[in-house]
Write a protein that holds these residues in place. Structure first.
Motif, mmCIF file in Angstrom:
data_model
loop_
_atom_site.group_PDB
_atom_site.id
_atom_site.type_symbol
_atom_site.label_atom_id
_atom_site.label_comp_id
_atom_site.label_asym_id
_atom_site.label_seq_id
_atom_site.Cartn_x
_atom_site.Cartn_y
_atom_site.Cartn_z
ATOM 1 N N LEU A 14 -27.020 22.550 -3.119
ATOM 2 C CA LEU A 14 -25.896 22.113 -3.977
ATOM 3 C C LEU A 14 -26.086 20.665 -4.407
ATOM 4 N N ILE A 15 -26.507 19.831 -3.491
ATOM 5 C CA ILE A 15 -26.744 18.422 -3.801
ATOM 6 C C ILE A 15 -27.818 18.306 -4.877
ATOM 7 N N LEU A 16 -28.899 19.038 -4.706
ATOM 8 C CA LEU A 16 -29.980 18.992 -5.693
ATOM 9 C C LEU A 16 -29.511 19.497 -7.054
ATOM 10 N N ASP A 17 -28.743 20.567 -7.051
ATOM 11 C CA ASP A 17 -28.218 21.117 -8.304
ATOM 12 C C ASP A 17 -27.353 20.091 -9.035
ATOM 13 N N ARG A 18 -26.449 19.456 -8.305
ATOM 14 C CA ARG A 18 -25.544 18.482 -8.920
ATOM 15 C C ARG A 18 -26.300 17.223 -9.366
ATOM 16 N N TYR B 16 -40.274 20.623 -3.204
ATOM 17 C CA TYR B 16 -39.547 20.168 -4.383
ATOM 18 C C TYR B 16 -40.382 20.360 -5.630
ATOM 19 N N THR B 17 -39.727 20.796 -6.709
ATOM 20 C CA THR B 17 -40.425 20.985 -7.975
ATOM 21 C C THR B 17 -40.840 19.635 -8.543
ATOM 22 N N VAL B 18 -41.713 19.667 -9.508
ATOM 23 C CA VAL B 18 -42.154 18.445 -10.174
ATOM 24 C C VAL B 18 -40.954 17.752 -10.823
ATOM 25 N N ASP B 19 -40.074 18.540 -11.456
ATOM 26 C CA ASP B 19 -38.877 17.961 -12.076
ATOM 27 C C ASP B 19 -37.971 17.297 -11.044
ATOM 28 N N ASP C 47 -27.915 5.110 -5.290
ATOM 29 C CA ASP C 47 -26.469 4.922 -5.140
ATOM 30 C C ASP C 47 -25.689 6.095 -5.730
ATOM 31 N N LYS C 48 -26.140 6.617 -6.862
ATOM 32 C CA LYS C 48 -25.479 7.784 -7.450
ATOM 33 C C LYS C 48 -25.725 9.025 -6.603
ATOM 34 N N LEU C 49 -26.925 9.166 -6.085
ATOM 35 C CA LEU C 49 -27.222 10.313 -5.237
ATOM 36 C C LEU C 49 -26.323 10.321 -4.005
ATOM 37 N N LYS C 50 -26.067 9.165 -3.444
ATOM 38 C CA LYS C 50 -25.172 9.080 -2.288
ATOM 39 C C LYS C 50 -23.770 9.558 -2.645
ATOM 40 N N ILE C 51 -23.289 9.205 -3.829
ATOM 41 C CA ILE C 51 -21.962 9.668 -4.267
ATOM 42 C C ILE C 51 -21.975 11.174 -4.476
ATOM 43 N N ILE C 52 -23.059 11.696 -5.007
ATOM 44 C CA ILE C 52 -23.181 13.147 -5.172
ATOM 45 C C ILE C 52 -23.105 13.833 -3.815
#
Length: 149
Positions: free
Chosen positions: A98-102, A66-69, A114-119
């Motif tokens: 796709l998940i990482l992009d979104r 994973y990148t630093v960002d 919680d937002k990541l789970k929705i993504i």
């Protein structure tokens, strides 16, 4: 925006069955959503629809660095969750991307778990993946006292 996405998932279980954009905006407005939130959610979904999982070339056992960002934006909990989903076989490497992009497209810094789970739910939904009830329950499960936005 996340609340709008959850509403769409709950009301249009088949990703392709939601109404045309103008009718959808009216339905979401009638449901009480803020016009700015509706616009953000529909733009985010349009970007998701146009995205395609990358063709993954290489060993599926390879480690994703994973990148630093990405590390800063997802935080340790988010990274652990993505790693867990990949290790459990819930997401493939292209879906993970796709998940990482979104997730990286959100303004949140860091993105709450919680937002990541929705993504994750939205990506799986948009790709018409089989959604096991227990996975959906876990992805939609948020503590009552934690607002999604």
């Amino acid at each position: 925006m996340i609340d709008v996405l959850v509403f769409l998932f709950q009301n249009y279980y088949d990703f392709r069955t939601h109404p045309a954009p103008d009718a959808l905006v009216k339905k979401l407005s009638a449901a009480g959503f803020d016009p700015d939130e509706i616009s953000l959610a529909l733009d985010w979904l349009d970007e998701l629809k146009s995205a395609r999982p990358a063709d993954f070339v290489g060993d599926p056992r390879a480690t994703r660095v994973y990148t630093v960002d990405e590390q800063a934006r997802l935080g340790p909990d988010g990274l652990d969750f993505v790693l867990f989903l990949a290790a459990a076989g819930v997401v493939t490497p292209p879906l993970r991307e796709l998940i990482l992009d979104r997730a990286m497209s959100l303004d949140d810094d860091p993105v709450p778990l919680d937002k990541l789970k929705i993504i994750v739910l939205m990506v799986l939904w948009s790709q018409e993946q089989d959604l096991e009830p227990l996975i959906v329950e876990e992805l939609l499960n948020t503590p009552d006292d934690v607002p999604l936005h």
